[in-house]
Each structure stands twice: as C-alpha cells, then as structure tokens.
Design an enzyme around this catalytic site. Structure first.
Site, PDB file in Angstrom:
ATOM      1  CG  ASP A 132      40.274  65.868  91.708  1.00  0.00           C
ATOM      2  OD1 ASP A 132      39.388  64.993  91.694  1.00  0.00           O
ATOM      3  OD2 ASP A 132      41.490  65.612  91.767  1.00  0.00           O
ATOM      4  CB  CYS A 186      37.435  58.679  69.982  1.00  0.00           C
ATOM      5  SG  CYS A 186      37.860  59.430  71.566  1.00  0.00           S
ATOM      6  CB  CYS A 189      41.856  57.065  67.306  1.00  0.00           C
ATOM      7  SG  CYS A 189      43.444  57.288  68.135  1.00  0.00           S
ATOM      8  CB  CYS A 212      44.665  52.681  86.179  1.00  0.00           C
ATOM      9  SG  CYS A 212      45.192  54.358  85.783  1.00  0.00           S
ATOM     10  CB  CYS A 239      50.631  56.276  84.176  1.00  0.00           C
ATOM     11  SG  CYS A 239      50.960  55.520  82.558  1.00  0.00           S
ATOM     12  CB  CYS A 242      46.012  56.707  78.136  1.00  0.00           C
ATOM     13  SG  CYS A 242      45.549  57.527  79.681  1.00  0.00           S
TER      14      CYS A 242
END
Length: 362
Positions: A132, A186, A189, A212, A239, A242
């Site tokens: 990152d 996925c 969903c 976001c 956050c 999700c």
C-alpha cells in the site's frame, strides 16, 4: 541457485502470512480501462495521487520491467468481536478495525522483507516489496494470483479468509509458474452494498470515494459535505460496514500476530475525551497508530461530527471552546455540531444504520 515455488510459499506461511499465491506482472490487462473509468467519473475525489503515475498504476510490468513473478500475500487482522458494536453507542467513537492497533504498514512490510531477504539469500535474485505504498494495483493482482476476488464492495474477498486481511506483494526476477486466478463468488448477494450509510456504491463493483466514509474521515481535507455528515454516525476514522456485512466472513481466520489485537483505549473511545485533544495530546495518544497521519485537526473534525450526530446536550460545554479553534474546519464542525444538538430533529446515532452481522447472513 534456484528454489521451488512450494518452498517460497512455505516460507511465506512460516513467516506469518495466512495465504500466498503467485502471478505475473502482465496478468491484469483490464486495470487500465477500469482505472481510467474511475478517474473520469471523478470518484477519486481529492486523492489526486491516484491520477498520477497511471502508467505504473495501470501496468505492474511498467513499474519494474525486470520483474518476472509477483508473490501476493494475505495477512489476516480479523477482529475478535463485532466491529459495528460501537455504532449503537453514540457517546463513543467507532474506529475502523485495522486502525485499532499498530500501523499495519510497519508490520506487513517487515514480514515481506524477511521473506524477500530469504529469497535473495537462496538465489541471488532481485526483489522489491510493496504494501500500500506504491502505484501497485494490489487488489487486481491479488485476484489474478488467486488470493480472492474483488467483491461488490471492491475489496478483496477470500473463500478461505473472508475479507479481513491486508495485501502485500514481492516483485522478483525469479520466474515461477503462476497460480490460477480466483473467480467471483458474490452471486446475488448485496449485503455490502445495502449496508452502506452514505450510498457510496453507484453500482456493484463500483465505489464513489467521495461518498465513502473511509475516504471522508481519512483522506478528505476540509469540511465534509453537510448532506453526508449525518450518515457518518459516530464513525470517526474509517468504516467497516461493507466488510462486516460480507457472509464470507464465516470462514475468517483469527489474526496470527498478537499485535493486531485492538488497543483497549481504541475499542470504544469516549468522544468526550477525544474532542478535547490538542496537537500534543493527539500525537501522544495515537503514537504508532495509522490514525496519527491525519493530524489533530481532521480527527477532531470527525469527532465533532459524531458529537453532533449524538444529539446529546451534555456535549455542549466541550463544543463551545472549539467554536473559537485556530483551525477553520474545526470551527465549522463545532458550529455544525452545536446546531445539530440545538435542533429538535431526530438524530442518526449510528444504531439506525446497523443490523447485526448474523441478521445480514440470514
């Protein structure tokens, strides 16, 4: 001297990584178009660095032309409790799970360097490590290597680990046979999309960072759009909604490094304490934490938004001094918080946006 691919994988696992797979630098040909569409839509907001060095960010082979293989690694940081628990307690601040302990950049990079050093010692190869910190499309490479797939929330999801893991990579001049890419699991969903408090997903597999909460509380400088502030609830850094909603977390593994255990003072920190931090106090409290990089002013801005969303008049004496703060964004947030508490409208405390993870899976 050469080494077997299986030996490299075993070494990575022995060093503490939870999953290791191999891909090639040219394995993500769809990244340039996807990145350009993201930038053209303006979804990157103030993150101007995403629009820089796009020739590298779009093509790992251009980042280091000598590289022949990329070792992609997953390091688990699974929380030991419900990461959304604090959202029902508006007198506390909710901090993203990954930031409740030591800075992951330091921990993951040290582990990457140990694996890379061993590879060099065994073969004399060349290596470069990334976590990152460079224009590397890590999630796309992770899917190409078979670590997982990019879910509808755009984060990497693994059938073996859920989605609570960091991604690291080792570029090397060694030439290994690549692992097969992972496919999307996925299905129909929508849990990660539907739980988002600020509707940050224009469509499945698309993220508008400008809405976001992770972006807003960490990357966004200055006042946050008033239309989004109430959706923040008491989320003061990042956050996890999700991520927490993903049903694949039933396969999540415990973190292998004890240093990923949450600090006690960051599990459910009191807003009344955080809002009074000056610069020195902020630096002392968040020493060694990724939170430190956003600085006191942006952090206190976030805390004030949470206080405004609490609707609790008991915070008024703590707000008043900040209405005269040296930072204009803090002043704006303090005035807004005062107005929200004075207003008689129902407040969003966080609980309104939360359902238990078990309910989400039903």
């Amino acid at each position: 001297m050469t080494i077997a691919k299986s030996d490299v994988i075993s070494r990575a696992i022995n060093e503490g990584f939870s999953l290791a797979r191999i891909t090639r630098p040219d394995a993500v040909p769809d990244v340039p178009d996807r990145l350009q569409a993201f930038l053209d839509a303006g979804y990157h907001g103030q993150m101007g660095w995403l629009a820089e060095r796009t020739h590298w960010r779009s093509n790992p082979a251009a980042l280091w032309p000598e590289a022949r293989s990329i070792l992609m690694l997953a390091e688990v940081y699974t929380p030991d409790g419900d990461p959304l628990h604090n959202l029902a307690h508006p007198d506390t601040g909710n901090i993203s799970v990954y930031a409740r302990h030591k800075d992951y950049h330091d921990l993951v990079k040290k582990r990457l360097k140990r694996v890379a050093r061993w590879m060099v010692e065994q073969t004399g190869c060349e290596v470069k490590v990334f976590v990152d910190t460079a224009p590397v499309p890590e999630k796309a490479l992770g899917q190409a290597a078979g670590l997982g797939w990019q879910g509808k929330h755009t984060n990497l999801v693994s059938r073996d680990l859920g989605n609570w893991f960091f991604i690291g990579s080792i570029f090397t001049t060694l030439d290994f046979d690549p692992d097969p890419p992972e496919v999307d699991h996925c299905g129909s969903c929508r849990a990660c999309l539907d739980i988002c408090p600020t509707d940050a997903f224009p469509a499945p597999y698309q993220l508008d960072a400008r809405r976001c909460i992770s972006y807003l509380t960490i990357e966004h400088k200055g006042p946050i759009d008033e239309n989004l502030r109430r959706g923040l609830g008491n989320r003061i850094y990042g956050c996890d909604d999700c991520l927490a909603a993903c049903p694949w977390n039933k396969f999540a593994k415990d973190a292998r490094d004890i240093r990923y255990a949450a600090r006690e003072d960051l599990k459910a920190p009191k807003l009344a304490e955080l809002v009074q931090l000056d610069d020195a106090g902020f630096r002392a409290r968040f020493s060694g934490s990724p939170i430190k990089r956003i600085g006191r002013d942006r952090f206190v801005r976030n805390v004030l938004y949470a206080i405004g969303n609490s609707g609790d008049p008991a915070f008024q004496p703590l707000i008043e001094p900040l209405m005269r703060d040296a930072d204009p964004t803090v002043v704006d947030a303090a005035c807004w918080a005062r107005g929200e508490i004075d207003n008689t409208r129902p407040k969003i405390t966080g609980i309104d946006a939360v359902r238990s993870i078990s309910d989400r899976r039903d």
